[in-house]
Design a protein around this motif. Structure first.
Motif, mmCIF file in Angstrom:
data_model
loop_
_atom_site.group_PDB
_atom_site.id
_atom_site.type_symbol
_atom_site.label_atom_id
_atom_site.label_comp_id
_atom_site.label_asym_id
_atom_site.label_seq_id
_atom_site.Cartn_x
_atom_site.Cartn_y
_atom_site.Cartn_z
ATOM 1 N N ARG A 189 0.835 -1.416 0.135
ATOM 2 C CA ARG A 189 -0.088 0.030 0.002
ATOM 3 C C ARG A 189 0.874 1.305 -0.103
ATOM 4 O O ARG A 189 0.218 2.472 0.201
ATOM 5 N N LEU A 190 2.162 1.010 -0.100
ATOM 6 C CA LEU A 190 3.094 2.080 0.061
ATOM 7 C C LEU A 190 3.044 3.036 -1.471
ATOM 8 O O LEU A 190 2.716 2.369 -2.271
ATOM 9 N N THR A 191 3.002 4.298 -1.426
ATOM 10 C CA THR A 191 3.079 5.021 -2.555
ATOM 11 C C THR A 191 4.589 4.843 -3.202
ATOM 12 O O THR A 191 5.382 4.297 -2.943
ATOM 13 N N ARG A 192 4.801 5.262 -4.607
ATOM 14 C CA ARG A 192 6.001 5.089 -5.204
ATOM 15 C C ARG A 192 7.318 5.436 -4.210
ATOM 16 O O ARG A 192 8.318 4.815 -4.254
ATOM 17 N N TRP A 193 7.459 6.812 -3.914
ATOM 18 C CA TRP A 193 8.727 7.227 -3.335
ATOM 19 C C TRP A 193 8.939 6.401 -1.797
ATOM 20 O O TRP A 193 10.019 5.926 -1.749
ATOM 21 N N PRO A 194 8.003 6.229 -1.095
ATOM 22 C CA PRO A 194 8.392 5.283 0.281
ATOM 23 C C PRO A 194 8.594 3.871 -0.246
ATOM 24 O O PRO A 194 9.636 3.262 0.280
ATOM 25 N N ARG A 195 7.956 3.494 -1.409
ATOM 26 C CA ARG A 195 8.463 1.994 -1.585
ATOM 27 C C ARG A 195 9.640 2.060 -2.407
ATOM 28 O O ARG A 195 10.435 0.934 -1.860
ATOM 29 N N SER A 196 10.089 3.176 -3.004
ATOM 30 C CA SER A 196 11.577 3.490 -3.281
ATOM 31 C C SER A 196 12.574 3.156 -2.290
ATOM 32 O O SER A 196 13.566 2.665 -2.335
ATOM 33 N N ALA A 197 12.302 4.115 -1.290
ATOM 34 C CA ALA A 197 13.288 4.346 -0.107
ATOM 35 C C ALA A 197 13.278 2.908 0.505
ATOM 36 O O ALA A 197 14.240 2.481 0.936
ATOM 37 N N VAL A 198 12.342 2.188 0.776
ATOM 38 C CA VAL A 198 12.322 0.815 1.309
ATOM 39 C C VAL A 198 13.150 -0.204 0.436
ATOM 40 O O VAL A 198 13.995 -0.999 1.014
ATOM 41 N N GLN A 199 13.176 -0.191 -0.787
ATOM 42 C CA GLN A 199 13.821 -0.885 -1.658
ATOM 43 C C GLN A 199 15.411 -0.416 -1.635
ATOM 44 O O GLN A 199 16.481 -1.602 -1.625
ATOM 45 N N VAL A 200 15.680 0.625 -1.506
ATOM 46 C CA VAL A 200 16.983 1.173 -1.740
ATOM 47 C C VAL A 200 17.856 0.983 -0.139
ATOM 48 O O VAL A 200 18.667 0.282 -0.275
ATOM 49 N N GLY A 201 16.868 1.112 0.806
ATOM 50 C CA GLY A 201 17.218 0.573 2.138
ATOM 51 C C GLY A 201 17.534 -0.900 2.223
ATOM 52 O O GLY A 201 18.747 -1.373 2.882
ATOM 53 N N SER A 202 16.685 -1.812 1.517
ATOM 54 C CA SER A 202 16.936 -3.071 1.672
ATOM 55 C C SER A 202 18.071 -3.600 1.006
ATOM 56 O O SER A 202 19.093 -4.433 1.440
ATOM 57 N N ALA A 203 18.598 -2.905 -0.300
ATOM 58 C CA ALA A 203 19.748 -3.047 -1.123
ATOM 59 C C ALA A 203 20.855 -2.669 -0.259
ATOM 60 O O ALA A 203 21.979 -3.501 -0.143
ATOM 61 N N VAL A 204 20.859 -1.646 0.523
ATOM 62 C CA VAL A 204 22.077 -1.446 1.467
ATOM 63 C C VAL A 204 22.240 -2.464 2.391
ATOM 64 O O VAL A 204 23.359 -2.700 2.764
ATOM 65 N N LEU A 205 21.264 -2.762 3.009
ATOM 66 C CA LEU A 205 21.279 -3.917 4.057
ATOM 67 C C LEU A 205 22.014 -5.179 3.406
ATOM 68 O O LEU A 205 22.724 -5.795 4.090
ATOM 69 N N VAL A 206 21.572 -5.572 2.133
ATOM 70 C CA VAL A 206 21.998 -6.728 1.545
ATOM 71 C C VAL A 206 23.685 -6.711 1.321
ATOM 72 O O VAL A 206 24.306 -7.578 1.567
ATOM 73 N N VAL A 207 23.941 -5.255 0.939
ATOM 74 C CA VAL A 207 25.412 -5.311 0.508
ATOM 75 C C VAL A 207 26.083 -5.362 1.906
ATOM 76 O O VAL A 207 27.396 -5.842 1.825
#
Length: 335
Positions: free
Chosen positions: A173-191
């Motif tokens: 249910r997140l809009t575009r920018w909050p969803r993008s922020a979550v995805q970027v944060g998840s990528a940082v945690l994976v790295v």
């Protein structure tokens, strides 16, 4: 999202990418009902949208011509990036469809959906560990700490896990920018997770051997071994170095013998005694004279302590080098 929905989404993305040179309002107007139209086309007969309607870029050109818009004069950077991203998503969709049947599902995404709760918990743990690294200056273990405090780290861990689960349950249910922020944060945690695994692998291979390793940077980063000599110029073996806080100082790399890898107790300095830069003096040998101009009394008996001779003449003093003087050999000690 089903295969048909994913195909429609990718097709729309590529059409919009081909129209990226148009003003945003005009582009939105041309593609406003495109998804619904593609859904009707997909439901009418078998076959992919590309087979039924042609390539998305060709379809975009037809939309442009029907609207009387000027034909695109070459593709700018935005168009190229958007088209590349759309093609990348299309390839991921194809790969997703092909990997699904070996896993027992229509797509690999259906299988990954079952792992989402586990990822939410792991994401909270990785976030707590990242804060641990930042707050402790880079040192970390298996449990998170906040400012070096384990209790505060555990409270932080619980809070981050709960927050990660809350975000995961509402990600749809997140809009575009909050969803993008979550995805970027998840990528940082994976790295960060991969970097931590590599560091843990280095610790297991080269080891701390029961205590934390104190890294020493330049100018000691090229030191291969450490040789400690006592005040009489004798090599000290099985020596260990510590800083003012009691933390061990580790320098060098034991590459002289294979057995040091299997016996951690051999890790004391020096790693390679046979490579000592100075020849150790025999026990009981007198200290060398303070300077080459001073000549010892040949009638006196040298004192191993280097304080005084039996004749009352003060013994030689100075810093031991472990090497006899080049001009005058040291007298033979009296047993």
């Amino acid at each position: 999202m089903t295969v048909a929905e994913q195909e429609i989404t990718d097709y729309v993305a590529r059409v919009r990418a081909a129209l990226a040179d148009l003003p945003p309002g005009q582009r939105d107007e041309l593609t406003e009902d495109l998804a619904d139209h593609l859904a009707e086309v997909a439901a009418e007969a078998e076959g992919t949208l590309v087979e039924r309607l042609g390539e998305p870029e060709t379809y975009a050109a037809e939309l442009r011509a029907a609207a009387g818009a000027a034909p695109g004069s070459g593709r700018n950077l935005d168009q190229r990036v958007a088209t590349a991203m759309a093609r990348f998503r299309g390839r991921l969709s194809t790969l997703d469809t092909r990997l699904g049947p070996p896993l027992g599902y229509a797509t690999a995404s259906d299988f990954l959906q079952l792992l989402r709760p586990g990822w939410w918990v792991l994401r909270g743990y990785l976030a707590a560990m990242l804060v641990t690294v930042i707050s402790t200056g880079g040192s970390f273990g298996l449990l998170p700490r906040f400012g070096g405090e384990l209790l505060a780290g555990m409270i932080m861990l619980v809070g981050f896990v709960l927050a990660s689960i809350w975000i995961g349950r509402r990600s749809g249910r997140l809009t575009r920018w909050p969803r993008s922020a979550v995805q970027v944060g998840s990528a940082v945690l994976v790295v960060f997770a991969f970097a931590a695994l590599m560091q843990a692998e280095d610790r297991m291979r080269y080891g701390d051997y029961g205590y934390d390793q104190t890294s020493v940077n330049s100018p000691y980063d090229r030191v291969r071994d450490v040789f400690v000599y006592d005040s009489e110029g004798r090599l000290v073996e099985n020596a260990r170095l510590f800083d003012q806080n009691g933390n061990p100082i580790r320098l060098g790399y034991p590459d002289c013998s294979e057995e040091v890898y299997d016996k951690p107790n051999l890790r004391a300095y020096p790693y390679c005694p046979e490579q000592a830069p100075f020849v150790p003096r025999a026990p009981g040998a007198p200290l060398p004279p303070a300077s080459q101009t001073s000549t010892p009394d040949p009638t006196s008996t040298p004192d191993p302590s280097g304080t005084a001779s039996p004749s009352g003449t003060p013994g030689p003093t100075g810093t031991a080098t472990g090497l006899p003087p080049s001009e005058t050999p040291p007298p033979t000690p009296t047993r």
